[in-house]
Design a protein around this motif. Structure first.
Motif, PDB file in Angstrom:
ATOM      1  N   UNK A  46       0.826  -1.200   0.000  1.00 50.16           N
ATOM      2  CA  UNK A  46       0.000   0.000   0.000  1.00 50.16           C
ATOM      3  C   UNK A  46       0.865   1.257   0.000  1.00 50.16           C
ATOM      4  N   UNK A  47       1.934   1.261   0.778  1.00 47.30           N
ATOM      5  CA  UNK A  47       2.829   2.405   0.841  1.00 47.30           C
ATOM      6  C   UNK A  47       3.522   2.629  -0.498  1.00 47.30           C
ATOM      7  N   UNK A  48       3.980   1.559  -1.124  1.00 44.04           N
ATOM      8  CA  UNK A  48       4.643   1.676  -2.428  1.00 44.04           C
ATOM      9  C   UNK A  48       3.667   2.179  -3.485  1.00 44.04           C
ATOM     10  N   UNK A  49       2.455   1.668  -3.477  1.00 40.00           N
ATOM     11  CA  UNK A  49       1.477   2.117  -4.471  1.00 40.00           C
ATOM     12  C   UNK A  49       1.066   3.572  -4.235  1.00 40.00           C
ATOM     13  N   UNK A  50       0.928   3.979  -2.984  1.00 45.28           N
ATOM     14  CA  UNK A  50       0.569   5.369  -2.686  1.00 45.28           C
ATOM     15  C   UNK A  50       1.687   6.311  -3.101  1.00 45.28           C
ATOM     16  N   UNK A  51       2.932   5.946  -2.847  1.00 45.18           N
ATOM     17  CA  UNK A  51       4.049   6.784  -3.261  1.00 45.18           C
ATOM     18  C   UNK A  51       4.187   6.852  -4.774  1.00 45.18           C
ATOM     19  N   UNK A  52       3.903   5.755  -5.456  1.00 39.80           N
ATOM     20  CA  UNK A  52       4.000   5.773  -6.919  1.00 39.80           C
ATOM     21  C   UNK A  52       2.903   6.640  -7.525  1.00 39.80           C
ATOM     22  N   UNK A  53       1.700   6.583  -6.984  1.00 43.53           N
ATOM     23  CA  UNK A  53       0.623   7.433  -7.487  1.00 43.53           C
ATOM     24  C   UNK A  53       0.937   8.902  -7.231  1.00 43.53           C
ATOM     25  N   UNK A  54       1.482   9.216  -6.062  1.00 45.90           N
ATOM     26  CA  UNK A  54       1.837  10.597  -5.748  1.00 45.90           C
ATOM     27  C   UNK A  54       2.965  11.100  -6.644  1.00 45.90           C
ATOM     28  N   UNK A  55       3.935  10.272  -6.932  1.00 44.42           N
ATOM     29  CA  UNK A  55       5.036  10.705  -7.801  1.00 44.42           C
ATOM     30  C   UNK A  55       4.581  10.874  -9.243  1.00 44.42           C
ATOM     31  N   UNK A  56       3.680  10.021  -9.720  1.00 47.11           N
ATOM     32  CA  UNK A  56       3.135  10.174 -11.073  1.00 47.11           C
ATOM     33  C   UNK A  56       2.299  11.443 -11.171  1.00 47.11           C
ATOM     34  N   UNK A  57       1.518  11.731 -10.133  1.00 53.88           N
ATOM     35  CA  UNK A  57       0.714  12.951 -10.130  1.00 53.88           C
ATOM     36  C   UNK A  57       1.600  14.191 -10.092  1.00 53.88           C
ATOM     37  N   UNK A  58       2.685  14.153  -9.324  1.00 55.92           N
ATOM     38  CA  UNK A  58       3.593  15.295  -9.268  1.00 55.92           C
ATOM     39  C   UNK A  58       4.312  15.490 -10.588  1.00 55.92           C
ATOM     40  N   UNK A  59       4.649  14.405 -11.271  1.00 55.28           N
ATOM     41  CA  UNK A  59       5.317  14.522 -12.566  1.00 55.28           C
ATOM     42  C   UNK A  59       4.363  15.018 -13.643  1.00 55.28           C
ATOM     43  N   UNK A  60       3.085  14.671 -13.547  1.00 56.26           N
ATOM     44  CA  UNK A  60       2.118  15.069 -14.565  1.00 56.26           C
ATOM     45  C   UNK A  60       1.631  16.493 -14.366  1.00 56.26           C
ATOM     46  N   UNK A  61       1.780  17.029 -13.160  1.00 58.21           N
ATOM     47  CA  UNK A  61       1.275  18.364 -12.863  1.00 58.21           C
ATOM     48  C   UNK A  61       2.322  19.385 -13.282  1.00 58.21           C
TER      49      UNK A  61
END
Length: 74
Positions: A10-25
């Protein structure tokens, strides 16, 4: 599945979603737009007028009535 493994996934998936969102923004920075970049004139010379725009009294009255009506009646 152990609780530690599920928590780690869960921690790895949450961090990956947050990093993808930060890269896309991506917000573009301020810049100067020149006419050569756009390829056309933003406003034709015939349309340009020097008349001052007068506010509509009905609109001002409407906005005043909306602001007065928003108060509580208590």
């Amino acid at each position: 599945m152990k609780l530690e493994i599920a928590r780690g996934l869960f921690l790895v998936s949450a961090l990956s979603v947050a990093s993808i969102a930060a890269a896309a923004w991506h917000e573009s920075g301020p810049g100067v737009i020149s006419l050569s970049e756009r390829g056309f004139c933003p406003m034709p010379p015939q349309v340009r007028t020097s008349q001052a725009i007068k506010p509509d009294e009905d609109l001002l009255l409407f906005l005043f009535s909306l602001s007065q009506g928003a108060r509580s009646q208590g």
